[in-house]
Design a protein around this motif. Structure first.
Motif, PDB file in Angstrom:
ATOM      1  N   LEU A 119     -15.333-124.084  23.646  1.00  0.00           N
ATOM      2  CA  LEU A 119     -14.569-124.379  22.659  1.00  0.00           C
ATOM      3  C   LEU A 119     -12.913-124.381  23.252  1.00  0.00           C
ATOM      4  N   ALA A 120     -12.780-123.769  24.451  1.00  0.00           N
ATOM      5  CA  ALA A 120     -11.602-123.932  25.055  1.00  0.00           C
ATOM      6  C   ALA A 120     -11.459-124.317  26.429  1.00  0.00           C
ATOM      7  N   ASP A 121     -10.802-125.239  26.769  1.00  0.00           N
ATOM      8  CA  ASP A 121     -10.873-125.911  28.258  1.00  0.00           C
ATOM      9  C   ASP A 121      -9.506-125.432  29.051  1.00  0.00           C
ATOM     10  N   ASN A 122      -8.645-124.624  28.355  1.00  0.00           N
ATOM     11  CA  ASN A 122      -7.445-124.362  28.899  1.00  0.00           C
ATOM     12  C   ASN A 122      -7.740-123.161  29.544  1.00  0.00           C
ATOM     13  N   THR A 123      -7.673-123.017  30.975  1.00  0.00           N
ATOM     14  CA  THR A 123      -7.944-121.650  31.586  1.00  0.00           C
ATOM     15  C   THR A 123      -6.725-120.812  31.650  1.00  0.00           C
ATOM     16  N   ASN A 124      -5.473-121.492  31.404  1.00  0.00           N
ATOM     17  CA  ASN A 124      -4.340-120.439  31.131  1.00  0.00           C
ATOM     18  C   ASN A 124      -4.240-119.345  30.244  1.00  0.00           C
ATOM     19  N   ASP A 125      -4.925-119.704  29.062  1.00  0.00           N
ATOM     20  CA  ASP A 125      -5.077-118.923  28.039  1.00  0.00           C
ATOM     21  C   ASP A 125      -6.241-117.602  28.324  1.00  0.00           C
ATOM     22  N   LEU A 126      -7.094-117.820  29.126  1.00  0.00           N
ATOM     23  CA  LEU A 126      -7.776-116.957  29.510  1.00  0.00           C
ATOM     24  C   LEU A 126      -7.315-116.237  30.741  1.00  0.00           C
ATOM     25  N   THR A 127      -6.494-116.700  31.453  1.00  0.00           N
ATOM     26  CA  THR A 127      -5.842-116.001  32.767  1.00  0.00           C
ATOM     27  C   THR A 127      -4.928-114.889  32.174  1.00  0.00           C
ATOM     28  N   VAL A 128      -4.270-115.269  30.918  1.00  0.00           N
ATOM     29  CA  VAL A 128      -3.033-114.584  30.567  1.00  0.00           C
ATOM     30  C   VAL A 128      -3.710-113.310  29.683  1.00  0.00           C
ATOM     31  N   ALA A 129      -4.643-113.719  29.202  1.00  0.00           N
ATOM     32  CA  ALA A 129      -5.770-112.789  28.241  1.00  0.00           C
ATOM     33  C   ALA A 129      -6.111-111.430  29.179  1.00  0.00           C
ATOM     34  N   GLN A 130      -6.576-112.054  30.537  1.00  0.00           N
ATOM     35  CA  GLN A 130      -7.054-111.016  31.445  1.00  0.00           C
ATOM     36  C   GLN A 130      -5.892-110.329  31.866  1.00  0.00           C
ATOM     37  N   GLN A 131      -5.043-110.970  32.273  1.00  0.00           N
ATOM     38  CA  GLN A 131      -4.122-110.211  32.986  1.00  0.00           C
ATOM     39  C   GLN A 131      -3.244-109.108  31.809  1.00  0.00           C
ATOM     40  N   LYS A 132      -3.023-109.551  30.842  1.00  0.00           N
ATOM     41  CA  LYS A 132      -2.457-108.579  29.624  1.00  0.00           C
ATOM     42  C   LYS A 132      -3.605-107.196  29.635  1.00  0.00           C
ATOM     43  N   ALA A 133      -4.857-107.543  29.499  1.00  0.00           N
ATOM     44  CA  ALA A 133      -5.777-106.609  29.256  1.00  0.00           C
ATOM     45  C   ALA A 133      -6.033-105.719  30.522  1.00  0.00           C
ATOM     46  N   SER A 134      -5.854-106.266  31.732  1.00  0.00           N
ATOM     47  CA  SER A 134      -5.986-105.353  32.879  1.00  0.00           C
ATOM     48  C   SER A 134      -4.682-104.594  32.960  1.00  0.00           C
ATOM     49  N   THR A 135      -3.845-105.204  32.762  1.00  0.00           N
ATOM     50  CA  THR A 135      -2.278-104.230  32.899  1.00  0.00           C
ATOM     51  C   THR A 135      -2.171-103.151  31.745  1.00  0.00           C
ATOM     52  N   ALA A 136      -2.634-103.509  30.591  1.00  0.00           N
ATOM     53  CA  ALA A 136      -2.633-102.513  29.662  1.00  0.00           C
ATOM     54  C   ALA A 136      -3.810-101.463  30.006  1.00  0.00           C
ATOM     55  N   LEU A 137      -4.922-101.840  30.461  1.00  0.00           N
ATOM     56  CA  LEU A 137      -5.914-100.740  30.762  1.00  0.00           C
ATOM     57  C   LEU A 137      -5.391-100.025  31.961  1.00  0.00           C
ATOM     58  N   ASN A 138      -4.792-100.618  32.968  1.00  0.00           N
ATOM     59  CA  ASN A 138      -4.287 -99.712  34.183  1.00  0.00           C
ATOM     60  C   ASN A 138      -3.200 -98.897  33.579  1.00  0.00           C
ATOM     61  N   TYR A 139      -2.345 -99.198  32.633  1.00  0.00           N
ATOM     62  CA  TYR A 139      -1.413 -98.327  32.217  1.00  0.00           C
ATOM     63  C   TYR A 139      -1.968 -97.096  31.367  1.00  0.00           C
ATOM     64  N   THR A 140      -2.770 -97.435  30.644  1.00  0.00           N
ATOM     65  CA  THR A 140      -3.583 -96.243  29.738  1.00  0.00           C
ATOM     66  C   THR A 140      -4.203 -95.321  30.551  1.00  0.00           C
ATOM     67  N   VAL A 141      -5.046 -95.847  31.784  1.00  0.00           N
ATOM     68  CA  VAL A 141      -5.455 -94.848  32.712  1.00  0.00           C
ATOM     69  C   VAL A 141      -4.590 -94.148  33.384  1.00  0.00           C
ATOM     70  N   ALA A 142      -3.476 -94.914  33.866  1.00  0.00           N
ATOM     71  CA  ALA A 142      -2.255 -94.017  34.421  1.00  0.00           C
ATOM     72  C   ALA A 142      -1.882 -92.795  33.543  1.00  0.00           C
ATOM     73  N   VAL A 143      -1.559 -93.171  32.490  1.00  0.00           N
ATOM     74  CA  VAL A 143      -0.952 -92.263  31.438  1.00  0.00           C
ATOM     75  C   VAL A 143      -1.943 -91.181  31.147  1.00  0.00           C
ATOM     76  N   ARG A 144      -3.417 -91.499  30.895  1.00  0.00           N
ATOM     77  CA  ARG A 144      -4.118 -90.309  30.811  1.00  0.00           C
ATOM     78  C   ARG A 144      -4.454 -89.405  32.054  1.00  0.00           C
ATOM     79  N   ASP A 145      -4.435 -90.008  33.286  1.00  0.00           N
ATOM     80  CA  ASP A 145      -4.281 -89.259  34.335  1.00  0.00           C
ATOM     81  C   ASP A 145      -3.074 -88.396  34.392  1.00  0.00           C
ATOM     82  N   ARG A 146      -2.053 -88.677  34.096  1.00  0.00           N
ATOM     83  CA  ARG A 146      -0.727 -87.885  34.175  1.00  0.00           C
ATOM     84  C   ARG A 146      -0.876 -86.794  33.044  1.00  0.00           C
ATOM     85  N   LEU A 147      -1.487 -87.066  32.057  1.00  0.00           N
ATOM     86  CA  LEU A 147      -1.677 -86.118  30.958  1.00  0.00           C
ATOM     87  C   LEU A 147      -2.759 -84.753  31.321  1.00  0.00           C
TER      88      LEU A 147
END
Length: 105
Positions: free
Chosen positions: A65-93
């Motif tokens: 349904l989507a042939d633009n890999t840019n949207d997929l790559t952006v979604a992957q980076q956003k999700a990865s960054t958010a997850l890494n941030y959440t894990v880092a905050v959890r570790d600090r807590l």
């Protein structure tokens, strides 16, 4: 904070969100436990939303349904960054909790 304040005039939504997050973080640092807790719940919800968005983009791409890999790559980076941030905050807590538990009264 001065480095972020210098770029307030740039009209990017991502930069505005980063500025808002930085200001919220400064408010949380001086706030009560309730404000820290609600900030963490909001962070977890945003991370979940980004993970769900990534899954939707992956399904769209897999079904053709989507042939633009840019949207997929952006979604992957956003999700990865958010997850890494959440894990880092959890570790600090958890580190803070362990430190508090080691305090002798």
């Amino acid at each position: 904070m001065d480095s972020i304040a210098a770029i307030k005039s740039i009209s990017s939504d991502v930069i505005r969100q980063a500025i808002d997050s930085n200001e919220k973080l400064n408010n949380v640092q001086t706030g009560s436990f309730d404000s820290i807790y609600s900030s963490m719940i909001q962070n977890i919800n945003e991370t979940s939303d980004l993970q769900n968005n990534l899954e939707t983009e992956e399904i769209k791409f897999a079904l053709g349904l989507a042939d633009n890999t840019n949207d997929l790559t952006v979604a992957q980076q956003k999700a990865s960054t958010a997850l890494n941030y959440t894990v880092a905050v959890r570790d600090r807590l958890l580190d803070a909790y362990k430190e508090i538990m080691n305090i002798t009264i």
